[in-house]
Design a protein around this motif. Structure first.
Motif, mmCIF file in Angstrom:
data_model
loop_
_atom_site.group_PDB
_atom_site.id
_atom_site.type_symbol
_atom_site.label_atom_id
_atom_site.label_comp_id
_atom_site.label_asym_id
_atom_site.label_seq_id
_atom_site.Cartn_x
_atom_site.Cartn_y
_atom_site.Cartn_z
ATOM 1 N N VAL A 137 -22.976 27.751 -20.754
ATOM 2 C CA VAL A 137 -23.886 26.691 -20.307
ATOM 3 C C VAL A 137 -23.116 25.537 -19.668
ATOM 4 N N ASN A 138 -22.174 24.970 -20.409
ATOM 5 C CA ASN A 138 -21.552 23.710 -19.983
ATOM 6 C C ASN A 138 -20.526 23.870 -18.883
ATOM 7 N N LEU A 139 -19.866 25.014 -18.813
ATOM 8 C CA LEU A 139 -18.867 25.225 -17.767
ATOM 9 C C LEU A 139 -19.366 26.190 -16.698
ATOM 10 N N LEU A 140 -19.713 27.416 -17.083
ATOM 11 C CA LEU A 140 -20.143 28.384 -16.077
ATOM 12 C C LEU A 140 -21.484 28.002 -15.454
ATOM 13 N N GLY A 141 -22.323 27.264 -16.194
ATOM 14 C CA GLY A 141 -23.561 26.766 -15.589
ATOM 15 C C GLY A 141 -23.271 25.843 -14.424
ATOM 16 N N ASN A 197 -21.123 16.453 -11.271
ATOM 17 C CA ASN A 197 -21.041 17.314 -12.452
ATOM 18 C C ASN A 197 -20.928 16.460 -13.715
ATOM 19 N N THR A 198 -21.883 16.621 -14.624
ATOM 20 C CA THR A 198 -21.823 15.878 -15.873
ATOM 21 C C THR A 198 -20.811 16.531 -16.799
ATOM 22 N N ALA A 199 -19.705 15.862 -17.005
ATOM 23 C CA ALA A 199 -18.701 16.298 -17.973
ATOM 24 C C ALA A 199 -18.913 15.454 -19.222
ATOM 25 N N SER A 200 -17.897 14.754 -19.656
ATOM 26 C CA SER A 200 -17.963 13.921 -20.854
ATOM 27 C C SER A 200 -16.618 13.250 -20.993
ATOM 28 N N GLY A 236 -12.828 21.685 -18.467
ATOM 29 C CA GLY A 236 -12.989 22.614 -17.358
ATOM 30 C C GLY A 236 -13.861 22.043 -16.254
ATOM 31 N N VAL A 237 -14.910 21.323 -16.637
ATOM 32 C CA VAL A 237 -15.778 20.688 -15.635
ATOM 33 C C VAL A 237 -15.013 19.624 -14.849
ATOM 34 N N VAL A 238 -14.184 18.847 -15.554
ATOM 35 C CA VAL A 238 -13.373 17.837 -14.872
ATOM 36 C C VAL A 238 -12.407 18.508 -13.898
ATOM 37 N N ALA A 239 -11.733 19.571 -14.340
ATOM 38 C CA ALA A 239 -10.778 20.280 -13.480
ATOM 39 C C ALA A 239 -11.480 20.901 -12.277
ATOM 40 N N LEU A 240 -12.632 21.515 -12.510
ATOM 41 C CA LEU A 240 -13.410 22.090 -11.416
ATOM 42 C C LEU A 240 -13.793 21.021 -10.403
ATOM 43 N N SER A 241 -14.250 19.884 -10.894
ATOM 44 C CA SER A 241 -14.696 18.812 -10.006
ATOM 45 C C SER A 241 -13.547 18.279 -9.157
ATOM 46 N N GLU A 242 -12.386 18.074 -9.778
ATOM 47 C CA GLU A 242 -11.231 17.594 -9.017
ATOM 48 C C GLU A 242 -10.824 18.611 -7.959
ATOM 49 N N THR A 243 -10.793 19.884 -8.342
ATOM 50 C CA THR A 243 -10.435 20.947 -7.405
ATOM 51 C C THR A 243 -11.371 20.967 -6.205
ATOM 52 N N LEU A 244 -12.677 20.942 -6.485
ATOM 53 C CA LEU A 244 -13.655 21.019 -5.400
ATOM 54 C C LEU A 244 -13.665 19.750 -4.555
ATOM 55 N N GLY A 245 -13.312 18.629 -5.166
ATOM 56 C CA GLY A 245 -13.236 17.395 -4.387
ATOM 57 C C GLY A 245 -12.256 17.520 -3.234
ATOM 58 N N PHE A 246 -11.116 18.157 -3.496
ATOM 59 C CA PHE A 246 -10.126 18.375 -2.438
ATOM 60 C C PHE A 246 -10.532 19.538 -1.530
ATOM 61 N N GLU A 247 -11.066 20.589 -2.144
ATOM 62 C CA GLU A 247 -11.407 21.800 -1.393
ATOM 63 C C GLU A 247 -12.539 21.584 -0.397
ATOM 64 N N LEU A 248 -13.520 20.776 -0.767
ATOM 65 C CA LEU A 248 -14.714 20.605 0.065
ATOM 66 C C LEU A 248 -14.679 19.356 0.932
ATOM 67 N N VAL A 274 -17.366 15.089 -4.479
ATOM 68 C CA VAL A 274 -17.559 15.662 -5.816
ATOM 69 C C VAL A 274 -17.171 14.613 -6.853
ATOM 70 N N SER A 275 -18.049 14.403 -7.825
ATOM 71 C CA SER A 275 -17.799 13.448 -8.906
ATOM 72 C C SER A 275 -17.974 14.129 -10.253
ATOM 73 N N ALA A 276 -17.130 13.759 -11.219
ATOM 74 C CA ALA A 276 -17.291 14.171 -12.611
ATOM 75 C C ALA A 276 -17.715 12.951 -13.418
ATOM 76 N N VAL A 277 -18.842 13.057 -14.095
ATOM 77 C CA VAL A 277 -19.361 11.968 -14.919
ATOM 78 C C VAL A 277 -18.835 12.145 -16.336
ATOM 79 N N CYS A 278 -18.195 11.103 -16.878
ATOM 80 C CA CYS A 278 -17.516 11.222 -18.178
ATOM 81 C C CYS A 278 -17.946 10.122 -19.137
ATOM 82 N N PRO A 279 -19.183 10.185 -19.635
ATOM 83 C CA PRO A 279 -19.624 9.162 -20.590
ATOM 84 C C PRO A 279 -19.101 9.429 -21.992
#
Length: 262
Positions: A102-106, A128-131, A150-162, A169-174
């Motif tokens: 749910v939280n990563l592959l979703g 992407n809502t991370a935490s 993993g969500v944070v890493a994915l978001s950073e990767t896609l930020g450069f890739e896209l 691309v933003s990762a939300v970390c509340p």
């Protein structure tokens, strides 16, 4: 300018708060959630689709709905998630598989599904809502921490890739805030879950307050969106004062061990 926004997990908690915040700005909003029919919580003026983020078929249907209704999308908010927690020798592999699915592959499925459309447009923003748990890895939460990191890493990767397609691309970390997330807890480690419920239900910030900060972060195209003072302090302590950070986390582990023995 009005934007076209899809929010997963948008019928409650932070997702609903984000949907309301976008709507208040005059944006067109599509809420996606698990209910087969439109929940009463979804405000008037917002469209609704059923979406289980574990189902590629549901993602494909959401993409078709967006194409048919709007012809494009400006903001994809991958917000749907579940709470979990537990010590490594207590939490089951089934709980690990659930939170990762749910939280990563979703989030991965959402990014994969909508990236071709955003590339066609040569514009868009994936949120992407991370935490804070994706950045700060306290004891007793290994599955949740791993998924959110993993969500944070994915978001950073896609930020450069896209970036070449003008896709942000933003990762939300509340940190903890008042929400219904604790209702999704269903693991074996009841001691850890009791702590999580207290932290969520006694938090001072509301989902609406977090949502307003998130929208400001989106406006500024921030890659990491921290939403509260505790989050900022913990994030910078880990980066700039690592011995102090290690001491706090080690003491938290000791408290968890004492609680587990009682």
């Amino acid at each position: 300018m009005s934007r076209r926004v899809l929010v997963t997990g948008g019928a409650s908690g932070l997702g609903l708060a984000l949907a309301n915040a976008f709507l208040a700005r005059g944006d067109s909003v599509l809420v996606a959630d698990l209910a087969d029919t439109r929940p009463d919580s979804v405000p008037a003026g917002v469209d609704y689709v059923r979406l289980d983020v574990r189902s590629q078929q549901d993602w494909d249907a959401a993409l078709a709905h967006v194409r048919d209704t709007w012809g494009g999308l400006d903001v994809l908010v991958n917000n749907a998630g579940v709470a979990t927690g537990g010590r490594i020798d207590v939490e089951s592999i089934a709980d690990w598989e659930r939170v990762l699915d749910v939280n990563l592959l979703g989030v991965v499925r959402g990014c994969q599904t909508f990236t071709p459309l955003l590339k066609e447009q040569r514009s868009g923003h994936i949120v992407n809502t991370a935490s804070l748990a994706g950045l700060i890895h306290g004891p007793g939460m290994s599955s949740y921490n791993a998924a959110k990191a993993g969500v944070v890493a994915l978001s950073e990767t896609l930020g450069f890739e896209l970036a070449p397609w003008n896709i942000h691309v933003s990762a939300v970390c509340p940190a903890f805030f008042k929400t219904n997330l604790h209702q999704s807890l269903q693991g074996k480690d009841t001691a850890m879950e009791e702590t999580a419920v207290k932290l969520i239900t006694k938090a001072s910030m509301t989902a609406d307050e977090v949502a307003e900060i998130v929208l400001k972060g989106i406006d500024r195209h921030k890659r990491i969106i921290l939403t509260d003072r505790i989050g900022h302090q913990a994030y910078w302590a880990k980066r700039l004062a690592r011995p102090a950070y290690n001491l706090v986390a080690t003491n938290a582990g000791k408290r968890l061990a004492r609680k587990a023995r009682t």
